[in-house]
Design a protein around this motif. Sequence first.
Motif, PDB file in Angstrom:
ATOM      1  N   LYS A  23      51.656  40.849  20.350  1.00  0.00           N
ATOM      2  CA  LYS A  23      50.745  41.348  19.337  1.00  0.00           C
ATOM      3  C   LYS A  23      50.075  42.621  19.856  1.00  0.00           C
ATOM      4  N   VAL A  24      50.650  43.755  19.463  1.00  0.00           N
ATOM      5  CA  VAL A  24      50.075  45.036  19.871  1.00  0.00           C
ATOM      6  C   VAL A  24      48.929  45.349  18.916  1.00  0.00           C
ATOM      7  N   ARG A  25      47.795  45.790  19.457  1.00  0.00           N
ATOM      8  CA  ARG A  25      46.614  46.012  18.616  1.00  0.00           C
ATOM      9  C   ARG A  25      46.100  47.446  18.735  1.00  0.00           C
ATOM     10  N   ILE A  26      45.926  48.082  17.601  1.00  0.00           N
ATOM     11  CA  ILE A  26      45.494  49.484  17.564  1.00  0.00           C
ATOM     12  C   ILE A  26      44.329  49.666  16.600  1.00  0.00           C
ATOM     13  N   TYR A  27      43.430  50.542  17.003  1.00  0.00           N
ATOM     14  CA  TYR A  27      42.298  50.871  16.133  1.00  0.00           C
ATOM     15  C   TYR A  27      42.224  52.389  15.964  1.00  0.00           C
ATOM     16  N   ALA A  28      41.985  52.842  14.747  1.00  0.00           N
ATOM     17  CA  ALA A  28      41.782  54.284  14.524  1.00  0.00           C
ATOM     18  C   ALA A  28      40.508  54.494  13.715  1.00  0.00           C
ATOM     19  N   CYS A  29      39.724  55.474  14.124  1.00  0.00           N
ATOM     20  CA  CYS A  29      38.504  55.796  13.390  1.00  0.00           C
ATOM     21  C   CYS A  29      38.893  56.464  12.075  1.00  0.00           C
ATOM     22  N   GLY A  30      38.521  55.834  11.003  1.00  0.00           N
ATOM     23  CA  GLY A  30      38.911  56.314   9.685  1.00  0.00           C
ATOM     24  C   GLY A  30      37.893  57.263   9.074  1.00  0.00           C
ATOM     25  N   PRO A  31      38.066  57.574   7.813  1.00  0.00           N
ATOM     26  CA  PRO A  31      37.263  58.614   7.173  1.00  0.00           C
ATOM     27  C   PRO A  31      35.885  58.124   6.702  1.00  0.00           C
ATOM     28  N   THR A  32      34.976  59.077   6.598  1.00  0.00           N
ATOM     29  CA  THR A  32      33.715  58.833   5.901  1.00  0.00           C
ATOM     30  C   THR A  32      33.969  59.255   4.463  1.00  0.00           C
ATOM     31  N   VAL A  33      33.804  58.315   3.535  1.00  0.00           N
ATOM     32  CA  VAL A  33      34.256  58.587   2.173  1.00  0.00           C
ATOM     33  C   VAL A  33      33.133  59.093   1.266  1.00  0.00           C
ATOM     34  N   TYR A  34      33.040  60.420   1.179  1.00  0.00           N
ATOM     35  CA  TYR A  34      32.037  60.997   0.272  1.00  0.00           C
ATOM     36  C   TYR A  34      32.607  62.227  -0.421  1.00  0.00           C
ATOM     37  N   ASP A  35      33.891  62.526  -0.116  1.00  0.00           N
ATOM     38  CA  ASP A  35      34.531  63.706  -0.703  1.00  0.00           C
ATOM     39  C   ASP A  35      36.048  63.532  -0.580  1.00  0.00           C
ATOM     40  N   TYR A  36      36.786  64.457  -1.163  1.00  0.00           N
ATOM     41  CA  TYR A  36      38.232  64.410  -1.046  1.00  0.00           C
ATOM     42  C   TYR A  36      38.646  64.608   0.412  1.00  0.00           C
ATOM     43  N   ALA A  37      39.780  64.036   0.771  1.00  0.00           N
ATOM     44  CA  ALA A  37      40.274  64.171   2.138  1.00  0.00           C
ATOM     45  C   ALA A  37      40.798  65.583   2.364  1.00  0.00           C
ATOM     46  N   HIS A  38      40.567  66.120   3.551  1.00  0.00           N
ATOM     47  CA  HIS A  38      41.149  67.420   3.871  1.00  0.00           C
ATOM     48  C   HIS A  38      42.355  67.220   4.790  1.00  0.00           C
ATOM     49  N   ILE A  39      43.023  68.323   5.045  1.00  0.00           N
ATOM     50  CA  ILE A  39      44.289  68.244   5.749  1.00  0.00           C
ATOM     51  C   ILE A  39      44.119  67.726   7.190  1.00  0.00           C
ATOM     52  N   SER A  79      25.213  61.123  -2.652  1.00  0.00           N
ATOM     53  CA  SER A  79      24.940  60.260  -3.808  1.00  0.00           C
ATOM     54  C   SER A  79      23.609  60.633  -4.461  1.00  0.00           C
ATOM     55  N   GLU A  80      22.651  61.078  -3.631  1.00  0.00           N
ATOM     56  CA  GLU A  80      21.371  61.533  -4.205  1.00  0.00           C
ATOM     57  C   GLU A  80      21.582  62.800  -5.026  1.00  0.00           C
ATOM     58  N   LYS A  81      22.422  63.659  -4.492  1.00  0.00           N
ATOM     59  CA  LYS A  81      22.717  64.909  -5.187  1.00  0.00           C
ATOM     60  C   LYS A  81      23.372  64.636  -6.536  1.00  0.00           C
ATOM     61  N   LEU A  82      24.297  63.695  -6.551  1.00  0.00           N
ATOM     62  CA  LEU A  82      25.031  63.381  -7.786  1.00  0.00           C
ATOM     63  C   LEU A  82      24.295  62.377  -8.662  1.00  0.00           C
ATOM     64  N   LYS A  83      23.186  61.855  -8.101  1.00  0.00           N
ATOM     65  CA  LYS A  83      22.395  60.845  -8.825  1.00  0.00           C
ATOM     66  C   LYS A  83      23.232  59.639  -9.223  1.00  0.00           C
ATOM     67  N   ILE A  84      24.054  59.169  -8.310  1.00  0.00           N
ATOM     68  CA  ILE A  84      24.820  57.949  -8.547  1.00  0.00           C
ATOM     69  C   ILE A  84      24.597  57.022  -7.353  1.00  0.00           C
ATOM     70  N   PRO A  85      24.750  55.697  -7.559  1.00  0.00           N
ATOM     71  CA  PRO A  85      24.595  54.786  -6.426  1.00  0.00           C
ATOM     72  C   PRO A  85      25.622  55.121  -5.341  1.00  0.00           C
ATOM     73  N   PHE A  86      25.226  54.955  -4.083  1.00  0.00           N
ATOM     74  CA  PHE A  86      26.145  55.344  -2.994  1.00  0.00           C
ATOM     75  C   PHE A  86      27.447  54.550  -3.060  1.00  0.00           C
ATOM     76  N   LYS A  87      27.319  53.316  -3.526  1.00  0.00           N
ATOM     77  CA  LYS A  87      28.504  52.452  -3.604  1.00  0.00           C
ATOM     78  C   LYS A  87      29.549  53.006  -4.585  1.00  0.00           C
ATOM     79  N   GLU A  88      29.038  53.591  -5.640  1.00  0.00           N
ATOM     80  CA  GLU A  88      29.949  54.170  -6.628  1.00  0.00           C
ATOM     81  C   GLU A  88      30.740  55.331  -6.004  1.00  0.00           C
ATOM     82  N   LEU A  89      29.998  56.110  -5.234  1.00  0.00           N
ATOM     83  CA  LEU A  89      30.615  57.262  -4.558  1.00  0.00           C
ATOM     84  C   LEU A  89      31.686  56.811  -3.554  1.00  0.00           C
ATOM     85  N   THR A  90      31.308  55.847  -2.720  1.00  0.00           N
ATOM     86  CA  THR A  90      32.240  55.430  -1.668  1.00  0.00           C
ATOM     87  C   THR A  90      33.445  54.670  -2.237  1.00  0.00           C
TER      88      THR A  90
END
Length: 459
Positions: A23-39, A79-90
């Motif tokens: 069982k090989v185990r790997i972890y990768a730090c993923g994105p912070t989701v508040y905008d579109y992904a960049h390259i 989310s404050e800027k867009l006036k939406i709940p943070f959960k909706e954004l993420t």
Amino acid sequence: MRILIFDSLSRKKQEFIPIDANKVRIYACGPTVYDYAHIGNARMAVVTDLLVRVLKKKYKKVLFVSNITDIDDKIINESEKLKIPFKELTDKFSKIYNKEMSSLNVNTPDIQPKATEHIDEMILMIEKLIKNKCAYVMNNHVMFNVKSYKHYGTLSRRTLEEQLEGSRIEIADYKKNAGDFILWKPSKDQQPGWNSPWGRGRPGWHIECSAMSKKCLDTPFDIHCGGVDLTFPHHENEIAQSCSAIEPNSEPEHFSKYWFHNGFVTLNGEKMSKSVGNIQLVNDLLNKYSGETIRLSLLSAHYRQPLNWTKDILEQSKKTLLRIHKNYEKIKVNDFEAFDIKKNEFYIEFLESLFDDLNTPRALSIIGKNLNHVTTKNQEDKQKIAHATFEALNLLGLYSNNKRNIHFDDSLIEKLINERNVARKLKNFARADEIRQNLKKKNIEIEDTKEGTVWTKLK
RNA sequence: GGUGCGGUGGCGGAGAGGCUACGCACCGGCCUGCAAAGCCGUGUACACCGGUUCGAAUCCGGUCCGCACCUCCA
């Protein structure tokens, strides 16, 4: 066959030997989701995806965990800027992220934990750190004391003194040392927050990865991945926390055995940044190029090298892909089942280059080299090359069998091609060329071969 | 200032003491109604200065240049 990977902790190319080969185990730090992904996000995702694919060639079971950071100050601000709940954004952007990555043929991680769903685990770890005297509470913040961990700086090769010299930050009043970092911070009433022994608040950035990797993989695990820029402070802090939570001053290896860092994507030789406005969004690129073209562009340089993102690189990848697919399809394939891929020398050479620290440029050159002059080769080699190419493209995530786009009506194209061939027979070349031009406008390229006219959809 | 990575032919990009990848582009030829593709062939490299060696793009020392991290960052 050995797998070699460059380990940033020892700064050496090392043979990969898993802690548990079952069982090989790997972890990768993923994105912070508040905008579109960049390259740049995409490079990390594509490279770790390939690492996992390669490991799966050797090991039966590979467990890959990559998180989604769905609580963070950037998220709160947006989310404050867009006036939406943070959960909706993420929610929105984590869905978009996964969709975009799947367009790049990135497989979804086996587990994709979210920070907000692991608050309890984080609190437990913070309590453990306080108990181990590696963290302290000050002005409603819980801070990690970097001086409590003697291996601090091992990964990024800098001593505490060195990093403070160049530091441009003032020591906040809730810190004992300039290098101390936040484990837990208070939230204002209108801000997202969770109850904790230290009041209503939210976690600091680094603790989530420590808590989630422990929960999903257990420590020590085999490989920890991320972009080079995360080396300091994020990964350094993760090591400090995770190891101190095991036992004060436990070795960095008790957290992750190997550290795998991918290089940056630059634009005109400089790092992408919002302030400079040179961000390349995957979303925008997908409007003009296929996922495979973007993926190939990302794999065209070795993963640890900086990758300068230009239009040329995309155009070249597009051509390369087209050429590979065309050549591949020109070989008449009998039956892959009749051949043993494990004994296919063309494939073995390809696989060896990937096993050698994911040398994708070399792997790609081998595909190209094999396909070169393929028409002049004997039937057995042709079959082997076709088989090897098929497997190679699949492994790299560059194979697509839906090349013929469903938006186009095949029968119409066939009809035009027939009409053109009739015109050619009658030596009405003006009409023939006109039809070719029309098809070209629809992004259909045609070629007259001995076997007849074949067409390809360009994208 | 500290820490790290790098400078390879027109471009992209591997390699890492002798066999000088690969792709794109260029040039000549074959093929083709023309294209395209394919095939045959040709050319142009290892930032600079020293050193080690029979031999260095590759090892050692120095110089110059670029980038990243030390602040959120993939």
